[in-house]
Design a protein around this motif. Structure first.
Motif, short mmCIF file in Angstrom:
data_model
loop_
_atom_site.label_atom_id
_atom_site.label_comp_id
_atom_site.label_asym_id
_atom_site.label_seq_id
_atom_site.Cartn_x
_atom_site.Cartn_y
_atom_site.Cartn_z
N ILE A 92 -23.91 -20.69 2.38
CA ILE A 92 -24.07 -21.10 0.99
C ILE A 92 -22.83 -20.86 0.14
O ILE A 92 -22.41 -21.74 -0.63
CB ILE A 92 -25.29 -20.39 0.39
N ARG A 190 -27.07 -14.69 6.73
CA ARG A 190 -28.36 -14.41 6.10
C ARG A 190 -28.71 -12.93 6.19
O ARG A 190 -29.43 -12.40 5.35
CB ARG A 190 -29.47 -15.23 6.77
N PRO A 193 -26.74 -11.22 2.92
CA PRO A 193 -26.44 -12.33 2.00
C PRO A 193 -25.54 -11.90 0.85
O PRO A 193 -25.72 -10.82 0.28
CB PRO A 193 -27.82 -12.74 1.50
N ASP A 202 -32.19 -19.77 -0.38
CA ASP A 202 -31.92 -20.65 0.76
C ASP A 202 -33.13 -21.52 1.10
O ASP A 202 -33.01 -22.74 1.27
CB ASP A 202 -31.52 -19.79 1.96
#
Length: 380
Positions: A92, A190, A193, A202
């Motif tokens: 991300i 993940r 994070p 997410d």
């Protein structure tokens, strides 16, 4: 569009979703998608694994790019004139910079959701695209597969057609069980994070996108609370909120990844929309594929419409059931590739997916205070 008359595409990122969703979607699209000419990952090993799977599924062998070799790095891939678009499936926090890098190289971009780690960076990214790259004819779409799911679209169309009257209230409840053995948890970015909300951002934007597609009115205000119940899911794993829409309807939005056991995930989950003349429910379930004789996941939309006689007396309900296969990734890709040919259906709008991030961000920061979602976006 066919692979023979258009420049190719490339996949940037070689994680689980690239392997389990995007490559199979390209296989299904066949000649409707451009040829996969290259794959990129930070590591050579993961890039070669993705390329090997592509060879099996797509009957073509993409070139492999990875960090550490200047002649085979991302810059080298983006310099290729035979690649006109890229599908970005990266962590991300890395995606916004890679989106801009690809656009600067003259590539059309389909980037995985969320649009950005937070509203402020997402708004900045969209503004830069609108000012610098959209005028050049470059297409950027965000791959939010729930927005493209036929089941959610069917539910929205039923409401627009007046089958349950004017919306009065709604609920969206999703509870997931994630433990340390989950393949999704084991993904390194993940596990620790570096973005707000962890799994809530997410995965949570999916749930928001589904509501955005179904409800006929914009979500405008939110109040709620966030908490952490399993320390390995930090910084948060649960949100419980109330949402108000522009048309005056309101509802409950609940999301958690902290179920104590798998069975909790099945209790009370799904979307229920209530109107003045009926209600509808959207549930994920299994249905048998009679051709292949296997159980396949679907979204089932159940519509209950109230009937009244000439005197207004309530009669028997009318029921309609719509089953739609889960094919959001395939359809979001098809929409993106069609947009490259000038056939834009509006799916994957960066601004739409920014609104999804705004709902999650508001839920994480509200602390019970009312947050104006439109102001959150406009002031970012």
């Amino acid at each position: 569009m066919s692979a023979s008359n258009t420049a190719g595409t490339a996949i940037l990122g070689a994680g689980l979703f690239a392997k389990e969703a995007h490559l199979p979607a390209l296989q299904i699209l066949g000649p409707l998608a451009p040829k996969l000419r290259a794959v990129y990952s930070r590591s050579e090993k993961s890039a070669r694994e993705l390329a090997a799977q592509a060879t099996t599924l797509l009957k073509t062998t993409p070139d492999v790019y990875f960090d550490g070799n200047p002649s085979l790095n991302l810059d080298a891939l983006l310099a290729r004139s035979d690649i006109s678009s890229v599908i970005i499936i990266l962590p991300i926090t890395q995606q916004p910079s890679i989106v801009l890098k690809a656009l600067a190289a003259g590539k059309h971009v389909l980037s995985e959701k969320p649009v950005a780690p937070d509203v402020a960076s997402g708004a900045k990214l969209i503004a830069q695209y609108e000012a610098q790259y959209k005028p050049k004819g470059l297409v950027w779409r965000v791959a939010e597969n729930f927005e493209a799911e036929p089941g959610f679209i069917a539910a929205g169309r039923a409401i627009t057609a007046g089958k349950i009257g004017k919306i009065t209230f709604f609920s969206s409840r999703t509870v997931n069980f994630i433990d340390k053995d989950s393949k999704w948890y084991k993904t390194p970015w993940r596990t620790v994070p570096d973005y707000q909300g962890g799994f809530l951002l997410d995965g949570g934007v999916h749930s928001v996108a589904a509501l955005r597609v179904i409800l006929p009115s914009e979500m405008t205000h939110m109040s709620g609370f966030a908490s952490l119940n399993k320390e390995w899911l930090a910084p948060h794993d649960t949100i419980n909120t109330i949402i108000k829409n522009a048309d005056g309807s309101h509802g409950i939005f609940e999301l958690s990844f902290a179920a104590p056991s798998p069975s909790r995930s099945d209790a009370g989950r799904g979307i229920v929309i209530t109107g003045t003349d009926g209600w509808l429910e959207v549930q994920q379930t299994l249905a048998r594929d009679l051709i292949r004789n296997v159980e396949k996941p679907i979204f089932r939309v159940t519509i209950k419409s109230a009937t009244r006689d000439a005197d207004g007396v309530l009669g028997p309900e009318k029921e309609e059931v719509i089953d739609e296969p889960i094919r959001g990734v395939e359809l979001e890709q098809a929409s993106f590739f069609a947009a490259l040919d000038g056939k834009d259906d509006g799916l994957g709008s960066p601004l739409g997916t920014l609104k999804d991030v705004a709902v999650i961000e508001a839920a994480l920061t509200s602390g019970g205070e009312l947050i104006d979602l439109e102001k959150l976006i406009s002031q970012s």
